[in-house]
Design an enzyme around this catalytic site. Structure first.
Site, short mmCIF file in Angstrom:
data_model
loop_
_atom_site.label_atom_id
_atom_site.label_comp_id
_atom_site.label_asym_id
_atom_site.label_seq_id
_atom_site.Cartn_x
_atom_site.Cartn_y
_atom_site.Cartn_z
N HIS A 1 -5.63 -3.10 -2.55
CA HIS A 1 -5.26 -2.09 -3.54
C HIS A 1 -5.13 -2.69 -4.93
CE1 HIS A 1 -4.51 1.12 -0.60
NE2 HIS A 1 -4.08 0.15 0.18
N LYS B 1 -12.22 0.83 -1.57
CA LYS B 1 -11.25 1.57 -2.38
C LYS B 1 -11.78 1.66 -3.82
CE LYS B 1 -7.65 0.01 0.81
NZ LYS B 1 -7.82 1.09 1.80
N SER C 1 0.80 -1.22 0.00
CA SER C 1 0.00 0.00 0.00
C SER C 1 0.83 1.27 0.00
CB SER C 1 -0.94 0.00 1.20
OG SER C 1 -0.21 -0.16 2.39
#
Ligand code: WAQ
Ligand code: MG
Length: 632
Positions: free
Chosen positions: A457, A487, A429
């Protein structure tokens, strides 16, 4: 000590004629070389930037004056209004009848490098240069001789040294000061009567206005001897009390204050920042409209009208909250539907959803590994993985970042455990690189270990259709894929996609799953709509990749080395304070780019973390690269 052998060592550093850093020490002849070296080093590593000019002045001090530091005490104020009231009271106790009027003059200090000299009775300003003020210099703490100056600036010690000299100046009866550091809201009133009284809240956090007023009496006719004393007479201050010894009040409050002070002095202070009118790629912060280049919303689906409508619709159909945990009354039709869809999207038997991605990592790790098991964890794994390891009670072994030789060696040493769990971020990340998933899966099958990859991610970002690291490498999935809905998918929540067997274990064992209220219907509805969009409009992932490539090209053409295999682009800086300054500078240019510091990354490896969105305009991306190049 023989005062005749003391030298003043003064450093001033500037860049393009703008002040960068300055400091002075008064030291014995023997300590001059070390002091000079340390001050130059400080100039070269200052957070305000790299200087192009450093002046170093070493001068013998004649007629040095020794001054004893005043007694120090701290006043606690719960608001700036209360802090300013306390300051007025202390000035009054110091014989200043016009105390409130003096306090009201403090905002006029804005942008002054020095202090105002104000007559206590007429309120006339006595300093010749109103724009600059009077700058006090030629002073130091006694007892530092031969020791290197502290590299991290201490607001407290520097302020006491200055206040001690000011209190000794002819005609000065009191001083009021507020720090100009936006993150440091402490100030003080000092006088012969009240000593040095720190006031711990004199302005709102984030406010860059500070200042100093020296309140005088009887020198209005000719202030020049006072000014000369402040600027020129060398003063050494004895007996600066330690900050702890000056503390009053309950001891827990003082211990909290000293913990906060140490966070601040390491440039690791954090606070929340309020975003108004967010659009995913822009927001208004402190009244300024900024382009946002640090959001995890890689596809900006949180702002897609279909996703927002689905959130609203689910709230209307199912309620604002569920009122229960998943295993009691909190599993609604849409929770089951979301888990089925997530499992199908990733080609797994089952998925278990959690209220946040953080809880998904915590819960899955703790469910699968416990006492008597071994967890092998990449050294750069996300905090939620580290916390999952702690919660599990298993023995954790940290392997070097993406180092498969190290992982193999550690796996082969873990034969005696009941279970082995290898866990890694899929996309790291803070670095944007990928875990070597094929090797991890292969090593796990060879050593009878369970593999877990956190694709928080990666989903929506990595792989041709955004199905994460396994799609990118075209290799088998890990035994457990952790993902997030918060996200790229633009909603909120996390999940573990896995086999039916491990899903059952998670449902029966994971404490963050069992003991937490189930995800709110709005989040679940939004996630379902976002998943529809990701499946039916894979061009969004392609567009994101194009934007990332554009940003890397733009950085490279400006000589800035940066790499990524995802949508996270770290730009290395190193020093924490410098990272903050660069980030603040970018904000002045209209860009929101987060500075990432310890403990998110190791000390000394602070960086900017840029994250790119499919919704960024190419022109924004080009402008961001140019701004970063000019700010570094
Ligand atoms: N001479 C005169 N005025 C100065 C000087 C100087 N050498 N240095 C700074 N100032 C003025 C200037 O207007 C600044 O904006 C203002 O004072 C504040 O300076 O925990 O950090 O260096 O007990 O921000 C006080 C509390 C901290 C410390 C003070 O001041 C504590 C501080 P800063
Ligand atoms: Mg300051």
């Amino acid at each position: 000590m023989d005062d005749g052998s003391l030298f003043s060592v003064k450093m001033r550093a500037s860049r393009q004629d703008t002040h960068v850093s300055g400091a002075e020490r008064i030291v014995s002849a023997k300590a001059v070389p070390d002091t000079a070296r340390a001050l130059v080093a400080r100039a070269l590593s200052h957070s305000k930037g790299f200087p192009d000019f450093i002046s170093l002045k070493v001068a013998g001090t004649r007629g040095i004056m020794r001054v004893k530091a005043p007694a120090v005490a701290t006043e606690h104020a719960s608001s700036p209004e209360e802090g300013l009231e306390i300051a007025a009271r202390l000035l009054r106790e110091s014989g200043v009848e016009n105390a409130s009027a003096i306090v009201a003059m403090m905002p006029l200090c804005r942008n002054m490098r020095g202090a105002m000299l104000v007559d206590a009775d007429s309120l006339a300003r006595l300093e010749p240069d109103h724009a600059r003020g009077v700058r006090v210099s030629s002073m130091d703490a006694a007892g530092l001789q031969g020791r290197l100056p502290p590299s991290a600036k201490s607001h407290y010690a520097e302020a006491v040294v200055l206040a001690s000299k000011v209190a000794a100046a002819p005609g000065v009866i009191a001083e009021i000061c507020i720090s100009d550091d936006p993150e440091y809201v402490t100030g003080y009133v000092a006088s012969g009567t009240v000593g040095y009284r720190r006031i711990d809240c004199m302005k709102r956090i984030g406010d860059p206005t500070g200042g100093r007023i020296f309140v005088c009496r009887g020198i209005a006719g000719d202030p020049s001897p006072t000014i000369r004393f402040l600027q020129e007479t060398p003063v050494l201050v004895d007996g600066i009390p330690s900050l702890d010894s000056s503390a009053t009040g309950p001891s827990w409050r003082n211990s909290v204050d000293s913990e906060l002070a140490s966070i601040r002095s390491a440039a690791l202070w954090r606070r929340t920042q309020v975003h108004c009118k967010p659009s995913g790629t822009a927001a208004t912060v402190d009244g300024r409209r900024l382009s946002v280049l640090s959001s995890n919303g890689y596809l900006n689906l949180a702002f897609d009208h279909r996703v927002k409508a689905a959130a609203a619709g689910a709230a209307l159909d199912y309620g604002a909250g569920t009122g229960g945990a998943r295993l009691t009354t909190g599993t609604f039709h849409i929770h089951a539907e979301l888990e089925r869809r997530l499992a199908a999207f990733l080609g797994c038997d089952a998925a278990v959803s959690f209220a946040t991605g953080y809880m998904a990592n915590m819960g899955a790790i703790q469910a699968i590994a416990g006492k008597g098991d071994a967890i092998l964890s990449d050294e750069l794994n996300h905090a939620s993985i580290i916390d999952g390891c702690r919660l599990s009670g298993a023995d954790a072994f940290i392997y070097r970042h993406c180092d498969m030789d190290d992982l193999r060696a550690k796996l082969s040493a873990c034969g005696g455990y009941r279970r082995r769990l290898v866990v890694s971020d899929g996309v790291f990340s803070m670095d944007g690189d990928l875990a070597p998933l094929p090797s991890i899966v292969e090593l796990c099958s060879r050593f009878d270990a369970i593999s877990m990859i956190d694709d928080a991610h990666a989903i929506g970002v990595v792989g041709a259709t955004g199905r994460g690291t396994a799609e990118h490498f075209n290799c088998p999935r890990a035994d457990v894929t952790i993902g997030t809905l918060s996200k790229a998918l633009g909603a909120e929540g996390g999940f573990a996609a896995t086999s039916q067997r491990l899903a059952s274990l998670i449902v029966n064992r994971a404490r963050p799953f069992i003991f937490s209220t189930s995800p709110a219907p709005a989040s679940v509805g939004a996630a379902l709509a976002a998943l529809d969009i990701l499946e039916s409009e894979p061009w969004r992932v392609e567009r994101l990749r194009g934007n990332v490539a554009l940003f890397l090209r733009e950085l490279a053409s400006r000589g800035i080395p940066a790499e990524t295999q995802s949508a996270i682009v770290p730009v290395a800086i190193g020093d924490e304070a410098r990272a903050l300054k660069v980030s603040a500078h970018l904000m002045d240019m209209g860009l929101l780019v987060s500075a990432i510091r310890h403990p998110t990354v190791p000390r000394g490896s602070a960086r900017l973390r840029v994250s790119i969105s499919s919704a960024h305009d190419p022109s924004t991306i080009v402008a961001a690269a140019a701004a970063i190049a000019s700010a570094l």
